[in-house]
Structures are given as structure tokens and as C-alpha cells.
Design an enzyme around this catalytic site. Structure first.
Site, short mmCIF file in Angstrom:
data_model
loop_
_atom_site.label_atom_id
_atom_site.label_comp_id
_atom_site.label_asym_id
_atom_site.label_seq_id
_atom_site.Cartn_x
_atom_site.Cartn_y
_atom_site.Cartn_z
N ASP A 1 13.50 2.71 -4.14
CA ASP A 1 12.57 2.86 -2.98
C ASP A 1 11.99 4.30 -3.23
OD1 ASP A 1 11.68 4.38 -0.58
OD2 ASP A 1 12.61 3.85 0.84
N ASN B 1 3.33 1.11 -9.13
CA ASN B 1 1.87 0.88 -8.43
C ASN B 1 2.98 0.91 -6.86
OD1 ASN B 1 0.02 -1.82 -8.05
ND2 ASN B 1 2.33 -2.72 -7.83
N SER C 1 -7.33 3.37 -5.23
CA SER C 1 -8.11 2.32 -4.14
C SER C 1 -9.86 3.14 -4.52
CB SER C 1 -7.67 2.46 -3.07
OG SER C 1 -8.55 1.43 -2.22
N TYR D 1 -4.68 5.44 4.57
CA TYR D 1 -4.82 4.50 3.65
C TYR D 1 -6.19 5.89 2.10
CZ TYR D 1 -4.78 1.24 0.09
OH TYR D 1 -4.80 0.47 -0.91
N LYS E 1 -4.92 7.71 -1.08
CA LYS E 1 -5.81 7.30 -2.47
C LYS E 1 -5.99 8.22 -2.97
CE LYS E 1 -3.77 3.25 -2.39
NZ LYS E 1 -2.34 3.12 -3.81
N THR F 1 -10.92 -4.51 -2.72
CA THR F 1 -10.25 -5.49 -1.63
C THR F 1 -9.80 -6.48 -2.40
OG1 THR F 1 -11.38 -4.81 0.32
CG2 THR F 1 -9.76 -6.85 0.37
N ALA F 2 -8.22 -6.56 -3.34
CA ALA F 2 -7.64 -7.45 -3.97
C ALA F 2 -6.89 -7.97 -2.96
CB ALA F 2 -6.16 -6.61 -4.68
N THR G 1 -4.20 -10.02 -2.42
CA THR G 1 -3.00 -9.43 -2.59
C THR G 1 -2.22 -10.58 -1.05
OG1 THR G 1 -3.12 -7.51 -1.54
CG2 THR G 1 -3.29 -7.74 -4.28
#
Length: 248
Positions: free
Chosen positions: A53, A80, A132, A145, A149, A177-178, A180
Site C-alpha cells: 500500500d 505508477n 496525467s 485529481y 497530478k 484519457t487511457a 484502463t
């Protein structure tokens, strides 16, 4: 293609999404890889997995030490692991701000700090952080977010300055925007998932989501020992979103 032959790499969040793509790409290029993840499951053969963690200092210190013992050292760290957050500044309380910043920003500092003694012993040390497009562009409903980033991008430059004299290169990628699991969950929660996906695709100049493999390729470029003069760089992987304004 084995430009990472013998390189010992640590990937956080390496069991899914971009991290899993990075892990597979490193293995294919000859690296030895240890994955740190909350659930280090389904890893490729030969990859060492450690439960970690990144929001917990003791968990990080134990996992990084175990990974270094398993690999016999650490040459590359790919930071990552991270979490998403939606909403404006009015939509998240202080606890959520602290939780996200603790994972997305301080988590990178924790892992890097624990790995530094090993990187200092390496002949090709490199750190690559995942930031990002939200670090450089104002996106709606992404206040927390984006703040996290943006901090990652600034932290990357500061780390690059601090450790350049030690030969440790530090860079980051700024994905658009990936495609994922996290984005898939956001789409599933939308009122009209198909329309939301179409809107996200249209926002990027090349008209589609970025693939995890494309982000992984850019991370490997920055980590590659052949790129010894690349440090303090933020590499955009967003289909041109950072600099192109197209008419459709």
C-alpha cells in the site's frame, strides 16, 4: 529488442492497467521485474509480486526492501500506483483530499525514498512517474485529481534536480484519457456510457482513448539506459491533446 537485459525494475500498481502493460513490456525487453500492488495477482511468469500500500510508509519500506532482495538491487523505479477522484472543489471533503494526495503524491516520495539507496548503487538508475494530462490542462470535475497530478509533475522536476549529480534520472509521462479499468468503471457509472465514451474519445485529437501499451512504450523510453541525457522531462502521451487544436 532486449535493451533492458539485466535491468532490475520495480513497478508500483503493476498488476493492472498501465502498470501491467509496463510490466509485460519490461519482461519482453529482458528486464527482471518486481511488482508492488495492493493485489499482486495474475502476474506474468517470472515476475515477483509483493503486497504493498503506497499510502502506508511501513508497507512501502517492507515491500521495497523485499523487492531489492529478490532482484539483487534496483535500477529502475516506475511509480505508477495511484487513485482517481472526481468532482469540483465542492465535492470532496478534507479526508478525501488527504487520502488522494497521500497515495498519488506522497506515495511516489515514499517509494522513491525507499529505493534511493539501491538506485545509488546502480549503473543505470532511473525513476519514471505517472502524471496525467490533468497536470497541464483544466478538465471539468477533476479538481482533486488534477491537483495531485500537477504535484507529480512538479515533484518530478524537483527530484530530477536533486538527484542529477548522483546520476539518477527522473522523468514522468502525462497520459491522456487511457483505456484502463479505472476509466471503464467511470464509464459504467455514467448515465449513458456509450455517449460518455464517445465524448472522451472526441476530446483527444486522434479521436480515441490512449492504450495502456502506448503509455508503457513511453515509460520504457524514459527508463531506457540508452537515454542517459533525458531527465526532468514530462512526456505527453495524449494523441496531441497537449498542443494540437483541430477543426472537426
Amino acid at each position: 529488442m532486449e535493451s533492458f537485459a539485466g535491468v532490475r525494475a520495480l513497478v508500483t500498481g503493476g498488476a493492472s492497467g498501465i502498470g501491467a502493460a509496463v510490466t509485460s513490456a519490461l519482461i519482453a525487453r529482458g528486464a527482471r521485474v518486481a511488482v508492488l500492488d495492493l493485489r499482486p495477482e495474475g502476474l506474468p511468469e517470472g515476475v515477483a509480486g509483493f503486497t504493498c500500500d503506497v499510502g502506508d510508509p511501513a508497507s512501502v519500506d517492507e515491500a521495497v526492501a523485499s523487492a531489492a532482495r529478490e532482484l539483487g538491487g534496483i535500477d529502475v523505479v516506475v511509480n505508477n500506483a495511484g487513485v482517481g477522484a472526481a468532482g469540483s472543489v465542492a465535492d470532496n471533503d478534507d479526508d478525501e483530499w488527504l487520502r488522494v494526495l497521500n497515495i498519488n503524491v506522497v506515495g511516489i516520495a515514499r517509494v522513491s525514498r525507499a529505493a534511493l539507496p539501491h538506485l545509488r548503487e546502480s549503473g543505470c538508475p532511473a525513476i519514471v512517474n505517472t502524471a496525467s494530462v490533468a497536470a497541464t490542462h483544466g478538465l471539468p470535475q477533476r479538481a482533486l485529481y488534477s491537483a495531485s497530478k500537477g504535484a507529480v509533475a512538479a515533484l518530478t522536476r524537483a527530484m530530477a534536480a536533486d538527484h542529477l549529480a548522483e546520476g539518477i534520472r527522473v522523468n514522468c509521462v502525462n497520459p491522456g484519457t487511457a483505456d484502463t479499468p479505472w476509466v471503464s468503471r467511470l464509464l459504467d457509472a455514467a448515465e449513458d456510457p456509450a455517449a460518455e465514451r464517445q465524448a472522451l474519445e472526441a476530446r483527444q485529437p486522434h479521436g480515441r482513448l490512449v492504450s495502456a501499451d502506448e503509455v508503457a512504450a513511453s515509460i520504457l523510453f524514459l527508463a531506457d539506459p540508452a537515454n542517459g541525457s533525458t531527465s526532468g522531462t514530462s512526456l505527453s502521451v495524449d494523441g496531441g491533446m497537449h498542443s494540437l487544436l483541430l477543426r472537426r
